[in-house]
Design a protein around this motif. Structure first.
Motif, PDB file in Angstrom:
ATOM      1  N   VAL A  53      48.278  82.361  21.496  1.00  7.05           N
ATOM      2  CA  VAL A  53      48.150  81.000  22.043  1.00  7.05           C
ATOM      3  C   VAL A  53      48.487  80.858  23.526  1.00  7.05           C
ATOM      4  O   VAL A  53      47.696  80.289  24.293  1.00  7.05           O
ATOM      5  CB  VAL A  53      48.963  79.966  21.226  1.00  7.05           C
ATOM      6  CG1 VAL A  53      48.259  79.650  19.919  1.00  7.05           C
ATOM      7  CG2 VAL A  53      50.378  80.427  20.968  1.00  7.05           C
ATOM      8  N   SER A  54      49.654  81.353  23.936  1.00  4.55           N
ATOM      9  CA  SER A  54      50.043  81.126  25.337  1.00  4.55           C
ATOM     10  C   SER A  54      49.045  81.777  26.275  1.00  4.55           C
ATOM     11  O   SER A  54      48.699  81.228  27.322  1.00  4.55           O
ATOM     12  CB  SER A  54      51.446  81.666  25.606  1.00  4.55           C
ATOM     13  OG  SER A  54      52.370  81.023  24.766  1.00  4.55           O
ATOM     14  N   ILE A  69      45.729  79.801  26.338  1.00  5.63           N
ATOM     15  CA  ILE A  69      45.857  78.604  27.174  1.00  5.63           C
ATOM     16  C   ILE A  69      45.784  78.980  28.656  1.00  5.63           C
ATOM     17  O   ILE A  69      45.212  78.262  29.468  1.00  5.63           O
ATOM     18  CB  ILE A  69      47.187  77.881  26.869  1.00  5.63           C
ATOM     19  CG1 ILE A  69      47.133  77.253  25.471  1.00  5.63           C
ATOM     20  CG2 ILE A  69      47.493  76.815  27.914  1.00  5.63           C
ATOM     21  CD1 ILE A  69      48.464  76.749  24.971  1.00  5.63           C
ATOM     22  N   MET A  70      46.335  80.127  28.998  1.00  6.30           N
ATOM     23  CA  MET A  70      46.357  80.553  30.398  1.00  6.30           C
ATOM     24  C   MET A  70      45.126  81.394  30.761  1.00  6.30           C
ATOM     25  O   MET A  70      45.196  82.259  31.639  1.00  6.30           O
ATOM     26  CB  MET A  70      47.647  81.312  30.696  1.00  6.30           C
ATOM     27  CG  MET A  70      48.919  80.497  30.464  1.00  6.30           C
ATOM     28  SD  MET A  70      48.977  78.942  31.364  1.00  6.30           S
ATOM     29  CE  MET A  70      49.553  79.532  32.944  1.00  6.30           C
ATOM     30  N   CYS A 121      54.982  86.222  26.976  1.00  3.65           N
ATOM     31  CA  CYS A 121      54.235  84.973  27.114  1.00  3.65           C
ATOM     32  C   CYS A 121      54.545  84.238  28.413  1.00  3.65           C
ATOM     33  O   CYS A 121      53.712  83.498  28.921  1.00  3.65           O
ATOM     34  CB  CYS A 121      54.500  84.066  25.928  1.00  3.65           C
ATOM     35  SG  CYS A 121      54.814  84.971  24.402  1.00  3.65           S
ATOM     36  N   GLY A 122      55.754  84.407  28.938  1.00  7.02           N
ATOM     37  CA  GLY A 122      56.107  83.760  30.194  1.00  7.02           C
ATOM     38  C   GLY A 122      55.232  84.256  31.337  1.00  7.02           C
ATOM     39  O   GLY A 122      55.099  83.603  32.363  1.00  7.02           O
ATOM     40  N   GLY A 123      54.625  85.414  31.168  1.00 11.11           N
ATOM     41  CA  GLY A 123      53.748  85.980  32.191  1.00 11.11           C
ATOM     42  C   GLY A 123      52.291  85.932  31.765  1.00 11.11           C
ATOM     43  O   GLY A 123      51.489  86.760  32.183  1.00 11.11           O
ATOM     44  N   ALA A 124      51.944  84.969  30.921  1.00 12.09           N
ATOM     45  CA  ALA A 124      50.573  84.869  30.429  1.00 12.09           C
ATOM     46  C   ALA A 124      49.623  84.523  31.569  1.00 12.09           C
ATOM     47  O   ALA A 124      50.011  83.770  32.463  1.00 12.09           O
ATOM     48  CB  ALA A 124      50.481  83.796  29.348  1.00 12.09           C
ATOM     49  N   ILE A 161      59.882  79.379  27.570  1.00 12.05           N
ATOM     50  CA  ILE A 161      58.862  78.380  27.917  1.00 12.05           C
ATOM     51  C   ILE A 161      57.654  79.124  28.469  1.00 12.05           C
ATOM     52  O   ILE A 161      57.780  79.903  29.417  1.00 12.05           O
ATOM     53  CB  ILE A 161      59.364  77.392  28.995  1.00 12.05           C
ATOM     54  CG1 ILE A 161      60.737  76.827  28.605  1.00 12.05           C
ATOM     55  CG2 ILE A 161      58.356  76.268  29.198  1.00 12.05           C
ATOM     56  CD1 ILE A 161      61.346  75.948  29.685  1.00 12.05           C
ATOM     57  N   SER A 162      56.497  78.901  27.839  1.00 11.69           N
ATOM     58  CA  SER A 162      55.286  79.513  28.368  1.00 11.69           C
ATOM     59  C   SER A 162      54.162  78.493  28.366  1.00 11.69           C
ATOM     60  O   SER A 162      54.294  77.417  27.787  1.00 11.69           O
ATOM     61  CB  SER A 162      54.898  80.748  27.541  1.00 11.69           C
ATOM     62  OG  SER A 162      54.679  80.395  26.197  1.00 11.69           O
ATOM     63  N   GLY A 163      53.081  78.845  29.028  1.00 11.60           N
ATOM     64  CA  GLY A 163      51.986  77.899  29.197  1.00 11.60           C
ATOM     65  C   GLY A 163      52.055  77.317  30.607  1.00 11.60           C
ATOM     66  O   GLY A 163      52.809  77.808  31.451  1.00 11.60           O
ATOM     67  N   PRO A 164      51.243  76.269  30.866  1.00 13.93           N
ATOM     68  CA  PRO A 164      51.125  75.762  32.237  1.00 13.93           C
ATOM     69  C   PRO A 164      52.308  74.911  32.684  1.00 13.93           C
ATOM     70  O   PRO A 164      52.223  73.694  32.726  1.00 13.93           O
ATOM     71  CB  PRO A 164      49.830  74.946  32.199  1.00 13.93           C
ATOM     72  CG  PRO A 164      49.697  74.535  30.767  1.00 13.93           C
ATOM     73  CD  PRO A 164      50.337  75.587  29.940  1.00 13.93           C
ATOM     74  N   PRO A 200      57.719  79.173  34.037  1.00 16.41           N
ATOM     75  CA  PRO A 200      57.835  79.730  32.691  1.00 16.41           C
ATOM     76  C   PRO A 200      58.939  80.780  32.663  1.00 16.41           C
ATOM     77  O   PRO A 200      59.297  81.330  33.709  1.00 16.41           O
ATOM     78  CB  PRO A 200      56.461  80.370  32.450  1.00 16.41           C
ATOM     79  CG  PRO A 200      55.858  80.562  33.796  1.00 16.41           C
ATOM     80  CD  PRO A 200      56.470  79.548  34.709  1.00 16.41           C
ATOM     81  N   GLY A 201      59.499  81.036  31.498  1.00 17.97           N
ATOM     82  CA  GLY A 201      60.551  82.045  31.402  1.00 17.97           C
ATOM     83  C   GLY A 201      61.472  81.771  30.230  1.00 17.97           C
ATOM     84  O   GLY A 201      61.209  80.879  29.425  1.00 17.97           O
ATOM     85  N   THR A 232      55.552  76.784  23.571  1.00 19.44           N
ATOM     86  CA  THR A 232      54.302  76.904  24.319  1.00 19.44           C
ATOM     87  C   THR A 232      53.839  75.502  24.659  1.00 19.44           C
ATOM     88  O   THR A 232      53.717  74.647  23.776  1.00 19.44           O
ATOM     89  CB  THR A 232      53.209  77.578  23.478  1.00 19.44           C
ATOM     90  OG1 THR A 232      53.630  78.893  23.162  1.00 19.44           O
ATOM     91  CG2 THR A 232      51.894  77.643  24.233  1.00 19.44           C
TER      92      THR A 232
END
Ligand SMILES: Cc1cc2nc3c(=O)[nH]c(=O)nc-3n(C[C@H](O)[C@H](O)[C@H](O)COP(=O)(O)O)c2cc1C
Ligand code: SF4
Ligand code: FES
Lengths: 174, 450
Positions: free
Chosen positions: A103-104, A107-108, A145-148, B265-268, B272-273, B343
């Protein structure tokens, strides 16, 4: 799909005279791992990783040798090997690219990364380039995911990819 | 009120106390210089029962997803009978959108190792297996290095400062998985450790009674164990000073949400981190203060708040005051806190595509033992792909919900919780964003299916 056994009983088994597991490899492996588990059957994942580390994939003859080595039936070890995504039961490219599709990353803009890899290599996910250089895989969340969007190239993680980065990353492979 | 000082991230620079760019591997000596292994030294002088009692009274709840109280789990073990007893550390971390444990594994592995040693002492477990997912390559190397340091410095092995446990030298081994989400389920993890397919077992017997190699076994998440040194060193009361207690007047059996939690926390978003905050923090606060708010040009529509398996929370709900604690499931109609890794789903992303992504994941990762899970998830995936392509019908939506609702270990049709994830992820997305699905099934086909 983890529940599908990938190769069927009609698989042609290629054999060679030289064993895949040499005595040195077996000795070193035993020293490193055997004392860790109360049963030899528990050596299944470590020995499969070991073979794949040396050969890039798991030839059937190697699985047979490993089964004898850890004292289980070949069918039992094959059963285990077929379950795990990371084990390749067919030859793969010299390098493997795994693009995360969870998912992440979706989205990115994972879609654009996948498209860029597809274009650059000229193959679909699951395929290997004709020259045997690169295998292209999609993968579920790789915990970055933080680096997606991100991708694993062999054992190296690439984060915050943009479609423009893809060619550079792939060209850097030998 | 924001957290005053980091607990788990004491040695891992993280905003607002430091920058993620400054993170380095904390080796044995650095760790010891910052209070490291003090809790272990303290516990060596305590009785195992007292260590368990301290963790129990701290009400430390599992951080791997289910939130089961760790001290209570530990007290389910039968008394030692002379045979081996095991600890399995769950470092499989494969829930989509979850990336919290990897920070501890990479940068502060000794905090996890000290927690492991404490658990072994408390529960009288002689051998520990650190089950790490196959794709964590760099992390695996860091952890192997830390294990070697711990052996060198007398944490494990023949010369362990813990002496003999169960008449055996205490040992910690790393066991590498090979790419299967289901191996994060505790009994699948055990099967995989034993060299088999990762097929969850039917319970009972529970692992505490007959787990790895049919012996008593404790399974805990990485983050859960990393909290134990703090609890032992500073006591249960210091732990309970953080987080969210039970409502006034509630009886002690009502579960509380003490302590801090790692939150990804990820996504726009702008930043994030992975961050640390007290349990009970507001979701919107986490996104604004820690995540820096939505990225330029983005508007938030919804969240996966704890990995996809817990379901979604809409931005409307978040603005009504959703708090990240173990009550989140009951209050906001989702499966629970999960991994507390969020997310952010922006307005531009279609919820149909999110549901399709989740369904593909479950269909792909189902181990295949149970019919509802194996067939249902694949059916849902196909249906959602069809709806996304513009070829759905209204009746599909009823079918989707019926299928999703039928799945799970809680309806009792399936062996393990993977199918509850399918159930809740799909059901909450469809229910909370029904309008989008309705629009998708009534609009014209946009993509050719041939
Ligand atoms: C399908 C499935 C996958 C799971 N994956 C993980 C995982 O990757 N990591 C984890 O710590 N727990 C995972 N769990 C939860 C474990 O089964 C178990 O509850 C947890 O490891 C217990 O540790 P804790 O009490 O310290 O949280 C998973 C559960 C299910 C049903
Ligand atoms: S619910 Fe799904 S993943 Fe769990 S045991 Fe059954 S088929 Fe396997
Ligand atoms: S979703 Fe891609 S790394 Fe987690």
């Amino acid at each position: 799909m983890a529940w599908i056994t990938k190769n069927s009983g009609s698989t042609q088994i290629e054999r060679r005279d030289e064993p895949y597991l040499s005595d040195e490899v077996k000795d070193a492996f035993n020293k490193r791992y055997a004392h860790r588990y109360p049963s030899r059957a528990a050596l299944a994942l470590p020995i499969l990783h070991e073979i794949q580390h040396h050969h890039g994939w798991l030839p059937f003859q190697a699985i047979e040798e490993a089964a004898a080595f850890i004292e289980v039936e070949p069918s039992v070890l094959l059963d285990t090997a077929t379950f795990y995504e990371e084990f390749f039961l067919e030859p793969r490219g010299k390098h493997t690219v795994w693009v995360c599709q969870s998912v992440s990353c979706e989205i990115m803009n994972e879609g654009k990364i996948t498209e860029a890899v597809r274009e650059k290599l000229g193959i679909e996910p699951g395929e290997t380039t004709d020259d045997g250089r690169v295998t292209f895989m999609k993968v579920e969340c790789i915990g970055a995911c933080g680096g997606a969007p991100c991708a694993l190239v062999n054992e190296t993680l690439h984060e915050n990819l943009s479609p423009d980065d893809v060619a550079g990353v792939l060209d850097a492979l030998e | 009120m924001p957290l005053d000082a980091p607990v788990l991230f004491k040695r891992v620079p993280t905003a607002p106390w430091g920058s993620a760019n400054e993170r380095i591997y904390v080796d044995y000596d650095d760790y010891v210089a910052q209070d490291g292994y003090a809790a272990l030294d303290k516990a060596v002088g305590m009785s195992p029962q007292d260590v368990v009692a301290e963790v129990k009274s701290a009400e430390l709840r599992g951080r791997g997803g289910a939130g089961f109280p760790a001290g209570m789990k530990w007290s389910f073990l039968p008394p030692p009978d002379g045979g081996p007893r095991y600890l399995c550390i769950n470092a499989d971390e494969s829930e989509p959108a979850t990336f919290k444990d990897q920070i501890l594994i990479q940068f502060d592995p000794h905090s996890v190792i000290e927690g492991i040693a404490l658990c072994m002492l408390a529960c009288e477990l002689d051998t520990a297996y650190f089950y790490i997912r196959g794709e964590y390559h760099h992390h695996r190397e860091a952890f192997e290095r830390a294990i070697a340091e711990a052996y060198d410095r007398g944490v494990f092995g023949e010369n362990s400062r813990m002496g003999k446990i169960n008449d055996r030298a205490p040992n910690l081994y790393l066991h590498r998985g090979a790419g299967a989400y289901i191996c994060g389920e505790e009994t699948a993890l055990i099967e995989s450790l034993e060299g088999k397919r990762g097929w969850p077992r039917i319970k009972p017997p529970f692992p505490a009674v007959a787990g790895a190699f049919a012996r008593p076994t404790i399974i805990n998440n990485v983050e859960t164990l990393a909290n134990v040194p703090h609890v032992i060193l500073h006591g249960a009361d210091a732990w309970k000073a953080r987080g969210k207690g039970r409502p006034d007047g509630a009886p002690p059996q009502v579960p509380a949400s003490f302590g801090t939690k790692l939150i990804g926390i990820s996504g726009p978003v702008r930043r994030p981190g992975v961050y640390e905050e007290e349990l009970g923090v507001k979701l919107t606060d986490v996104i604004e203060r820690l995540g820096g708010g939505p990225a330029p040009g983005e508007r938030i529509k919804a969240y996966f708040h704890g990995g996809i398996s817990m379901g979604v929370i809409s931005q409307d709900e978040a603005e009504q005051g959703v708090e990240l604690d173990f009550d989140i499931g009951k209050k906001w109609n989702n499966l629970g806190l999960g991994t507390a890794c969020i997310t952010v789903i922006p307005q531009r992303t279609s919820m149909v595509s999110m549901a399709r992504n989740c369904a593909r994941f479950y269909s792909h990762e189902s181990c295949g033992q149970c019919t509802h899970c194996r067939e249902g998830s694949n059916w849902i995936y196909k249906m959602l792909s069809r709806i996304e392509a513009g070829d759905g019908a209204t009746r599909d939506l009823d079918m989707l919900l019926e299928l999703a609702t039928s799945m799970g270990s809680m309806p009792g049709h399936n062996i393990c919780g993977l199918s509850d994830g399918t159930n809740w992820a799909i059901r909450t997305i469809v229910n909370k964003f029904f309008g989008e699905f309705e629009a998708a099934v009534t609009s014209k086909r946009t993509v050719s299916l041939v």
